[in-house]
Scaffold this motif. Structure first.
Motif, PDB file in Angstrom:
ATOM      1  N   VAL A   1       0.547  -1.121  -0.046  1.00  0.00           N
ATOM      2  CA  VAL A   1      -0.160   0.089   0.081  1.00  0.00           C
ATOM      3  C   VAL A   1       0.925   1.160  -0.366  1.00  0.00           C
ATOM      4  N   SER A   2       0.347   2.036  -1.084  1.00  0.00           N
ATOM      5  CA  SER A   2       1.546   3.054  -0.922  1.00  0.00           C
ATOM      6  C   SER A   2       0.880   4.624  -0.211  1.00  0.00           C
ATOM      7  N   VAL A   3       1.589   4.733   1.387  1.00  0.00           N
ATOM      8  CA  VAL A   3       1.620   5.886   1.518  1.00  0.00           C
ATOM      9  C   VAL A   3       2.030   7.332   1.915  1.00  0.00           C
ATOM     10  N   PRO A   4       1.941   8.245   2.049  1.00  0.00           N
ATOM     11  CA  PRO A   4       2.410  10.281   2.141  1.00  0.00           C
ATOM     12  C   PRO A   4       3.126   9.642   2.955  1.00  0.00           C
ATOM     13  N   PHE A   5       5.083  10.374   2.465  1.00  0.00           N
ATOM     14  CA  PHE A   5       6.050   9.940   3.236  1.00  0.00           C
ATOM     15  C   PHE A   5       6.886  11.879   3.324  1.00  0.00           C
ATOM     16  N   GLY A   6       7.659  11.961   3.674  1.00  0.00           N
ATOM     17  CA  GLY A   6       7.719  13.393   4.010  1.00  0.00           C
ATOM     18  C   GLY A   6       7.886  14.327   4.693  1.00  0.00           C
ATOM     19  N   ALA A   7       8.683  14.928   5.383  1.00  0.00           N
ATOM     20  CA  ALA A   7       8.721  15.474   6.604  1.00  0.00           C
ATOM     21  C   ALA A   7       8.212  16.584   6.767  1.00  0.00           C
TER      22      ALA A   7
ATOM     23  N   ASN B   1      -5.496  13.988   5.123  1.00  0.00           N
ATOM     24  CA  ASN B   1      -5.127  13.330   6.417  1.00  0.00           C
ATOM     25  C   ASN B   1      -5.608  12.495   7.031  1.00  0.00           C
ATOM     26  N   ILE B   2      -7.233  13.425   7.950  1.00  0.00           N
ATOM     27  CA  ILE B   2      -7.599  12.142   8.258  1.00  0.00           C
ATOM     28  C   ILE B   2      -8.219  11.085   7.497  1.00  0.00           C
ATOM     29  N   LYS B   3      -8.072  11.117   6.267  1.00  0.00           N
ATOM     30  CA  LYS B   3      -8.808   9.676   5.278  1.00  0.00           C
ATOM     31  C   LYS B   3      -7.499   9.380   5.093  1.00  0.00           C
ATOM     32  N   VAL B   4      -6.249   9.429   5.278  1.00  0.00           N
ATOM     33  CA  VAL B   4      -4.495   8.688   5.395  1.00  0.00           C
ATOM     34  C   VAL B   4      -4.843   7.606   5.937  1.00  0.00           C
ATOM     35  N   ALA B   5      -4.630   8.635   7.409  1.00  0.00           N
ATOM     36  CA  ALA B   5      -4.767   7.957   8.947  1.00  0.00           C
ATOM     37  C   ALA B   5      -5.980   7.399   8.880  1.00  0.00           C
ATOM     38  N   GLN B   6      -7.384   7.171   8.706  1.00  0.00           N
ATOM     39  CA  GLN B   6      -8.353   6.019   8.216  1.00  0.00           C
ATOM     40  C   GLN B   6      -7.708   5.200   7.278  1.00  0.00           C
ATOM     41  N   SER B   7      -7.422   5.122   6.180  1.00  0.00           N
ATOM     42  CA  SER B   7      -6.541   3.827   5.497  1.00  0.00           C
ATOM     43  C   SER B   7      -5.743   3.511   6.192  1.00  0.00           C
ATOM     44  N   CYS B   8      -5.279   3.749   6.631  1.00  0.00           N
ATOM     45  CA  CYS B   8      -3.839   3.104   7.627  1.00  0.00           C
ATOM     46  C   CYS B   8      -4.139   2.170   8.966  1.00  0.00           C
ATOM     47  N   LEU B   9      -5.531   3.060   9.367  1.00  0.00           N
ATOM     48  CA  LEU B   9      -5.803   1.956  10.368  1.00  0.00           C
ATOM     49  C   LEU B   9      -7.455   1.241   9.865  1.00  0.00           C
ATOM     50  N   ASP B  10      -7.043   0.748   8.805  1.00  0.00           N
ATOM     51  CA  ASP B  10      -7.857  -0.030   8.272  1.00  0.00           C
ATOM     52  C   ASP B  10      -6.740  -0.540   7.977  1.00  0.00           C
ATOM     53  N   ASN B  11      -6.155  -0.997   7.104  1.00  0.00           N
ATOM     54  CA  ASN B  11      -4.792  -1.537   7.128  1.00  0.00           C
ATOM     55  C   ASN B  11      -5.002  -2.496   8.264  1.00  0.00           C
ATOM     56  N   SER B  12      -4.334  -1.771   9.150  1.00  0.00           N
ATOM     57  CA  SER B  12      -3.637  -2.449  10.247  1.00  0.00           C
ATOM     58  C   SER B  12      -5.541  -3.332  10.694  1.00  0.00           C
ATOM     59  N   THR B  13      -6.382  -3.003  11.119  1.00  0.00           N
ATOM     60  CA  THR B  13      -7.483  -4.092  11.039  1.00  0.00           C
ATOM     61  C   THR B  13      -6.800  -5.244  10.610  1.00  0.00           C
ATOM     62  N   ASP B  14      -6.896  -5.049   9.108  1.00  0.00           N
ATOM     63  CA  ASP B  14      -6.482  -6.470   8.740  1.00  0.00           C
ATOM     64  C   ASP B  14      -6.019  -6.997   8.681  1.00  0.00           C
ATOM     65  N   LEU B  15      -4.461  -5.618   8.183  1.00  0.00           N
ATOM     66  CA  LEU B  15      -3.444  -7.358   9.287  1.00  0.00           C
ATOM     67  C   LEU B  15      -3.762  -8.325  10.335  1.00  0.00           C
ATOM     68  N   VAL B  16      -3.729  -7.306  11.370  1.00  0.00           N
ATOM     69  CA  VAL B  16      -4.197  -7.963  12.486  1.00  0.00           C
ATOM     70  C   VAL B  16      -4.892  -9.346  12.028  1.00  0.00           C
ATOM     71  N   GLU B  17      -6.051  -9.083  11.536  1.00  0.00           N
ATOM     72  CA  GLU B  17      -6.787 -10.176  11.799  1.00  0.00           C
ATOM     73  C   GLU B  17      -6.384 -11.617  10.412  1.00  0.00           C
ATOM     74  N   SER B  18      -5.593 -11.008   9.981  1.00  0.00           N
ATOM     75  CA  SER B  18      -4.838 -12.467   9.102  1.00  0.00           C
ATOM     76  C   SER B  18      -3.506 -12.066   9.083  1.00  0.00           C
TER      77      SER B  18
ATOM     78  N   PHE C   1       1.919   1.379   9.730  1.00  0.00           N
ATOM     79  CA  PHE C   1       0.110   2.087   9.321  1.00  0.00           C
ATOM     80  C   PHE C   1      -0.147   2.570  10.561  1.00  0.00           C
ATOM     81  N   ASN C   2       0.601   2.002  11.737  1.00  0.00           N
ATOM     82  CA  ASN C   2      -0.027   2.761  13.281  1.00  0.00           C
ATOM     83  C   ASN C   2       0.733   4.140  13.139  1.00  0.00           C
ATOM     84  N   LYS C   3       2.089   4.079  13.095  1.00  0.00           N
ATOM     85  CA  LYS C   3       2.656   5.341  13.238  1.00  0.00           C
ATOM     86  C   LYS C   3       2.888   6.372  12.448  1.00  0.00           C
ATOM     87  N   GLU C   4       2.156   6.245  11.227  1.00  0.00           N
ATOM     88  CA  GLU C   4       1.373   7.106  10.060  1.00  0.00           C
ATOM     89  C   GLU C   4       0.446   7.835  10.673  1.00  0.00           C
ATOM     90  N   ALA C   5      -0.493   6.353  11.404  1.00  0.00           N
ATOM     91  CA  ALA C   5      -1.993   7.366  11.410  1.00  0.00           C
ATOM     92  C   ALA C   5      -1.441   7.997  13.039  1.00  0.00           C
TER      93      ALA C   5
END
Length: 684
Positions: free
Chosen positions: A222-228, A274-291, A625-629
């Motif tokens: 998953v591509s996640v925004p990154f930059g200082a 940004n809220i939506k990016v955080a939302q997407s990151c936590l969606d991915n975290s949840t899916d990964l924990v389950e799988s 993902f969690n750190k990004e959120a």
């Protein structure tokens, strides 16, 4: 202060600086910063790389110093000399470049002062210039330290330091923060994992072929925004970067229709995004924990690599542990032995001159009787032996102490983590959706309030009495904090296991490595003291040779030319050994500092050890993902702290009520950030 913000200069320092194909007088567009003309680029033998940019609109000029290029020996040498007390040639070249550019473009800046910026070593270069020229502004990202004892407040310097930067952590653990002048601002921008060490330090995933590129980081495909600069807490109504410890005070801005429109625009263009990016990151975290189903296997090897990365980030590590750095260190110091032999030959030739032995004691004492550098060769042998002993002990630490990090950690450890997290993340997932809804609603209500105020202004201007403005009903959100899954830290047991293992490892490794560091520091100090003594004695010898040369008897013997040559030779050798002494002093300072702070350093790298434990499993992706959120939520809370303050106690009851909504949303951001972190172990 010019129109370029600190955020702009961070982009130039961490991203633009590393593009190596700028052409003088070329026009370049740097996204989110502006359009610039490249006035000058330079590369010096010392390793200095810098460029001078001029904003085509404001005519402001910025000098960008490039950071460490680990493929360049001069950069490595400069890094090593920084802990010492004498500036390296690269620092001197940075100062000269600034002066030259200031003179060249003095009449082209519309009254603006030049700004300087840089990352890593480039940050140290920029700060050195700003220390010497307090009238200019320096903005740096994860800067290296400067040599010597820096005094003064240096209010013209601001250093932004990423929370997960390996250099920043090392500098703080080693107590070297005082050698970074100016203001220190901690920013939450980094991501866990060894693959992110370089991006965390530079602030960006750099592209030397494209100065405009700001690549995203890929987590589990998953591509996640990154930059200082990407999620920095920047004031809504200005360009000030707000600190995490920021407490709103002072004069407030006027909250009118225009101010609300700005807030609405920023909500749409940045905050909601940004809220939506955080939302997407936590969606991915949840899916990964389950799988999650991948097991840890080659942990020991990853931990060995991790230890190397920890030590390599220190000045001592750059000195001895980087690729080719040990050879470079020996090449830097070995000429001392050669110089010693050459000096001995010259002294012997002087002593063999006709009649010299009969008056040498009388004219110049004992300066030419002995070789003042003779003992250095022996100390060098012992120094290199200490280096070999350190490397041997380090190998033993990897072999015998690293396994202590794995006590109680097997594949069942990962299974336990997954089991503990699954119920926890059901609550986090629900709370995340509620928070997103609240944030979106806030943006909508700001827009509605701005429209109502605009209509009221029109009625007032036409002579009609506008109706009282009221705040439209807002979405009421209460995050779940009472679920049984949230009562305790879901990973407390695993956290304790890792904490205990890291404590035992830090004690064992530091106790075993510290004695050889102490011995090495002593040898390097002896070399430096021997050089001081040798320089003093050789200078006495040079003066004494001048006395001999002026003796009429020796003039008749036609040996003044020989004496002249000897004096010139000795002066050259003094200069050479003093240059080498710079590296010796830097190596001594770095070794002594690591000796004194090794335990704290190993403790400070606790999160990197954890990343190594989970590298290769989906749990590392969860932490990323969690750190990004978490970055987004914590930075956004700082912004909403300011929004709440600016809207509060307003004469408009609707605006004042909106400040309470901003306060509630900010509090929920902190609740979410805390829940995310408790469900992620101690990410970087």
């Amino acid at each position: 202060m010019g129109s370029l913000s600190d955020q702009d200069l961070i982009i130039l320092a961490g991203n633009t600086a590393y593009y190596n194909k700028f052409v003088d007088k070329e026009i370049t567009v740097i996204p989110d910063v502006g359009t610039f003309i490249v006035l000058d680029t330079t590369t010096k033998d010392s390793g200095l790389n810098a460029l001078t940019l001029q904003n085509t609109t404001t005519k402001e000029i910025t000098i960008v110093y490039q950071g460490t290029d680990t493929t360049q020996v001069p950069d490595i040498t400069t890094d090593l000399s920084l802990p010492g007390t004498v500036p390296n040639n690269q620092l001197e070249d940075a100062e000269k470049y600034f002066i030259d550019q200031s003179k060249a473009y003095a009449n082209q800046m519309n009254g603006n002062e030049i700004a300087v910026c840089g990352n890593s070593l480039g940050g140290a270069l920029a700060n050195q210039v700003a220390v010497n020229h307090p009238e200019i502004r320096s903005v740096t990202l994860n800067p290296a330290i400067l040599p010597g004892d820096l005094k003064g407040n240096h209010d013209n310097i601001t250093n932004y330091m990423s929370d997960g930067d390996i250099l920043t952590k090392g500098e703080k653990a080693l107590g070297m923060g005082g050698q970074i002048p100016g203001k220190h601002v901690d920013i939450n921008t980094s991501l866990p994992g060894f693959s992110n060490i370089a991006p965390n330090h530079m602030g960006y995933i750099n592209d030397k072929d494209d100065p405009t590129a700001q690549h995203d980081v890929v987590i589990n495909g998953v591509s996640v925004p990154f930059g200082a600069d990407r999620f920095l807490p920047v004031s809504i109504w200005g360009d000030t970067i707000l600190e995490a410890t920021f407490t709103p005070t002072g004069k407030k801005i006027k909250i009118d229709t225009q101010a609300l429109r700005i807030l609405k625009q920023k909500m749409n263009n940045l905050i909601i995004e940004n809220i939506k990016v955080a939302q997407s990151c936590l969606d991915n975290s949840t899916d990964l924990v389950e799988s999650e189903g991948v097991k840890i296997d080659d942990r020991k090897q990853r931990l060995e690599v991790g230890l190397d990365e920890m030590l390599a980030s220190t000045w001592f590590g750059r000195l001895l542990l980087g690729q080719g750095s040990l050879q470079q260190f020996e090449e830097e110091l070995s000429p001392l032995g050669t110089v010693s032999g050459l000096v001995l030959e010259v002294l012997d030739s002087i002593r063999s001159l006709p009649l010299i032995s009969t008056i040498i004691d009388y004219s110049i004492g004992t300066a030419l009787h002995i070789n003042p550098l003779a003992g250095i060769s022996l100390i060098l042998v012992d120094t290199f032996a200490d280096v070999e002993e350190f490397l041997r002990r380090l190998a033993k630490v990897k072999r015998e102490d690293i396994p202590k990090l794995l006590n109680g950690i097997d594949n069942s450890f990962v299974d336990a983590v997954v089991e503990e997290l699954q119920g926890y993340y059901q609550i986090v997932d629900t709370n995340k959706e509620l928070l997103t809804t609240q944030g979106l609603d806030f943006g909508e209500k700001v827009g509605e309030l701005a429209t109502a105020m605009e209509e009221a202004d029109k009625l007032y201007e036409s002579g009609d009495t506008p109706p009282a403005i009221t705040l439209p009903p807002v979405v009421q959100v209460t995050l779940d904090q009472n679920s049984s899954y949230l009562k305790v830290n879901p990973l407390q047991s695993q956290q304790n296991t890792l904490d205990n293992n890291c404590e035992e490892f830090a004690k064992a490794a530091s106790n075993y490595l510290r004695p050889v560091l102490e011995s090495l520091a002593s040898k390097l100090n002896q070399i430096s003291m021997a050089i001081d003594t040798a320089v003093a004695e050789l200078n006495v010898g040079i003066v004494g040779l001048g006395t001999l040369k002026n003796n009429n008897l020796f003039f008749l013997l036609s040996i003044t030319g020989t004496i002249d040559n000897a004096q010139d030779f000795l002066r050259t050798k003094i200069s050479e050994i003093q240059d080498i002494q710079l590296s010796v002093d830097g190596a001594h300072a770095a070794t002594k500092n690591l000796q004194d702070n090794l335990y704290d350093l190993l403790k400070a790298y606790r999160p990197f050890i954890e990343s190594a434990l989970f590298e290769g499993t989906k749990l590392l992706s969860v932490m990323q993902f969690n750190k990004e959120a978490w970055n987004i939520y914590t930075n956004m809370e700082v912004v909403f702290r300011d929004i709440q303050y600016q809207l509060s106690e307003n004469e408009s009851k609707a605006v004042d009520a909106m400040s309470n909504v901003a306060r509630d949303f900010g509090e929920n951001l902190l609740i979410m950030a805390d829940q995310i972190k408790r469900g992620s172990l101690d990410f970087v």
